[in-house]
Enzyme design. Structure first.
Site, PDB file in Angstrom:
ATOM      1  N   GLN A 295       0.796  -1.252  -0.002  1.00 64.64           N
ATOM      2  CA  GLN A 295      -0.109  -0.048   0.122  1.00 64.64           C
ATOM      3  C   GLN A 295       0.936   1.340   0.223  1.00 64.64           C
ATOM      4  OE1 GLN A 295      -3.130   0.513  -0.296  1.00 64.64           O
ATOM      5  NE2 GLN A 295      -3.067   2.877   0.137  1.00 64.64           N
ATOM      6  N   GLU A 296       2.109   1.222   0.634  1.00 62.26           N
ATOM      7  CA  GLU A 296       2.737   2.556   0.652  1.00 62.26           C
ATOM      8  C   GLU A 296       3.520   2.584  -0.469  1.00 62.26           C
ATOM      9  OE1 GLU A 296       2.550   4.556   2.876  1.00 62.26           O
ATOM     10  OE2 GLU A 296       2.675   3.994   5.037  1.00 62.26           O
ATOM     11  N   SER A 297       4.266   1.421  -1.026  1.00 66.74           N
ATOM     12  CA  SER A 297       5.100   1.561  -2.088  1.00 66.74           C
ATOM     13  C   SER A 297       5.063   0.846  -3.386  1.00 66.74           C
ATOM     14  CB  SER A 297       6.485   1.462  -1.561  1.00 66.74           C
ATOM     15  OG  SER A 297       7.005   0.300  -1.104  1.00 66.74           O
TER      16      SER A 297
END
Length: 461
Positions: A295-297
């Site tokens: 989700q972040e990267s």
């Protein structure tokens, strides 16, 4: 040596469990022992939901509970023979009224005909002619089809025993079946894996799901069930439970789900051991950490945002310094630091907050900071919600970007809606990883099931 077919294995297990219950008379529920029929584990979230609901009812009665997994087409007979006190198996309360008694309805779902992508998608019962149609034997969906047959006598289907709705939907996605019938929750879950599933049309009226009791059920037990459901509906427990298992399932678009599953094959194997190492250090499921990182990267160790948040776990400079990170772009440093930071946030939560809410709140704090999470909890309390429940907090956290709210709180403006999207997306990715990982273990092959990936790859072409 020949392996035992899956249907016969499932049937034998269920028969053994039922015979165990038959070997002795059904215990008196007032003496502190419940025997309950539940869905087989292949039902996934539905099975987990029902089992947790049953455990809450057992706690309500101060009882222990014995769970008997059973195919749906065996439940009516088992209850009539008093093999269990009741069945918590997502049965349609409108069916079998002559032989069963139903408790209060706790969920309403639509039954749907689902087909693969085709130029001539059927839009009504009459247009199913020439298409194969499958349904789980004894399910609420088969009951709906029987009701429709009164008006459409030419309607034909194959009732499949020993398979779950998700397995029937996989057959549709693989092209080995034209159409299947499932409820909207099963369909929403399947679409995260099979991008070529299309809802043709709804059938019948929405099903009201309820627990089933034999016709001669002890009135006091039925009364206790009604009291229990009235309480959990009033105090919000039922809504929180439904949200826990189903609230995030429509968050991802099909294109997002397709990209994620493809990335699990292409990118995840390189970093899986790092997530597992971080899990060993923090006791946080490696699949949750991987879902957070995606989700972040999108599992890009060189990812950088316009605010200079960087790396696989998108750490700020302050967080990286706090966690002793020397190079935010080093995937091992980033993953271990991100995992430790998430564990630290979980430890900061009040002891009374249970799982999984504790994890969802920590993820929101990971995104917006612990102070803004506390503001969201205060705002939730002010508006009559439960500050320890993610289901309640996510309704109010998006308002942290509105002056009328954040100006009254200690930490001020925050992009609270962003945190809600992050948590709900991570929940979806986490569910997908758990399923993909379990299939890979069962198959003893590559980390991801090929049959799940191919339909999703087609969406990306």
């Amino acid at each position: 040596m020949h392996s035992t077919p899956r249907y016969f294995r499932a049937t034998l297990i269920s028969l053994c469990l039922l015979l165990t219950a038959c070997g002795q008379s059904l215990p008196e529920w007032r003496n502190g022992k419940l025997v309950v029929i539940v869905p087989e584990s292949s039902w996934g979230a539905r099975a987990e939901f029902e089992r947790e609901l049953v455990q809450l009812f057992a706690d309500h009665l101060h009882s222990s509970v014995e769970l008997i997994p059973s195919p749906q087409d065996k439940i009516d007979r088992s209850l009539r023979r008093h093999h269990a006190h009741f069945a918590a198996a997502s049965l349609r309360s409108e069916i079998n009224i002559d032989s069963l008694h139903f408790g209060p309805s706790y969920q309403t779902v639509r039954e749907q005909v689902i087909c693969g992508r085709t130029p001539r998608l059927p839009r009504k019962i009459a247009e199913l002619s020439g298409n194969s149609l499958t349904v789980v034997a004894g399910s609420a969906q088969e009951t709906s089809l029987r009701e429709l047959r009164d008006r459409s006598p030419n309607l034909q289907w194959e009732a499949r025993r020993g398979l779950s709705a998700s397995e029937l939907l996989q057959e549709v996605a693989d092209g080995t079946a034209d159409c299947a019938v499932a409820n909207e929750l099963q369909v929403a879950d399947a679409r995260n894996y099979y991008a070529n599933l299309v809802t043709a049309f709804d059938i019948g009226t929405p099903s009201r799901l309820a627990w089933a009791f034999s016709r001669d059920v002890d009135p006091d037990l039925l009364r206790e069930a009604k009291t229990f459901f009235a309480r959990i509906q009033q105090d919000g427990t039922l809504n929180r439970l439904l949200d826990r298992y189903y609230g995030h399932r429509n968050r991802l678009k099909q294109i997002d789900a397709a990209a994620f599953v493809t990335s699990t094959e292409r990118d995840l194997p390189e970093y899986r051991s790092l997530f597992q190492e971080a899990a060993d250090l923090t006791s946080i499921d490696w699949r949750l950490l991987a879902a957070l990182a995606y989700q972040e990267s999108q599992w890009d160790p060189l990812a950088t945002s316009y605010t200079n948040v960087r790396g696989m776990m998108m750490l700020t400079e302050d967080t990286a310094d706090r966690m002793g990170v020397k190079n935010r772009l080093d995937p091992r440093e980033s993953i271990i630091a991100g995992a430790k930071y998430l564990a630290l946030l979980k430890e900061q939560m009040p002891d009374r907050i249970p799982e999984p809410d504790r994890t969802w709140l920590a993820l929101a704090a990971y995104n917006q900071g612990y102070g803004h999470l506390e503001d969201a909890r205060i705002l939730t309390t002010r508006n009559g919600g439960n500050p320890d429940s993610w289901t309640d907090i996510k309704k109010w956290m998006p308002l942290l970007n509105q002056p009328g709210y954040y100006e009254t709180l200690k930490y001020g403006y925050a992009r609270g809606g962003e945190a809600v999207i992050l948590v709900e997306s991570i929940r979806s990715y986490y569910d997908m990883l758990k399923r993909l990982d379990s299939e890979s273990v069962a198959a003893e092959t590559k980390p991801i099931s090929y049959s799940l990936i191919e339909p999703l790859k087609r969406l990306l072409r």
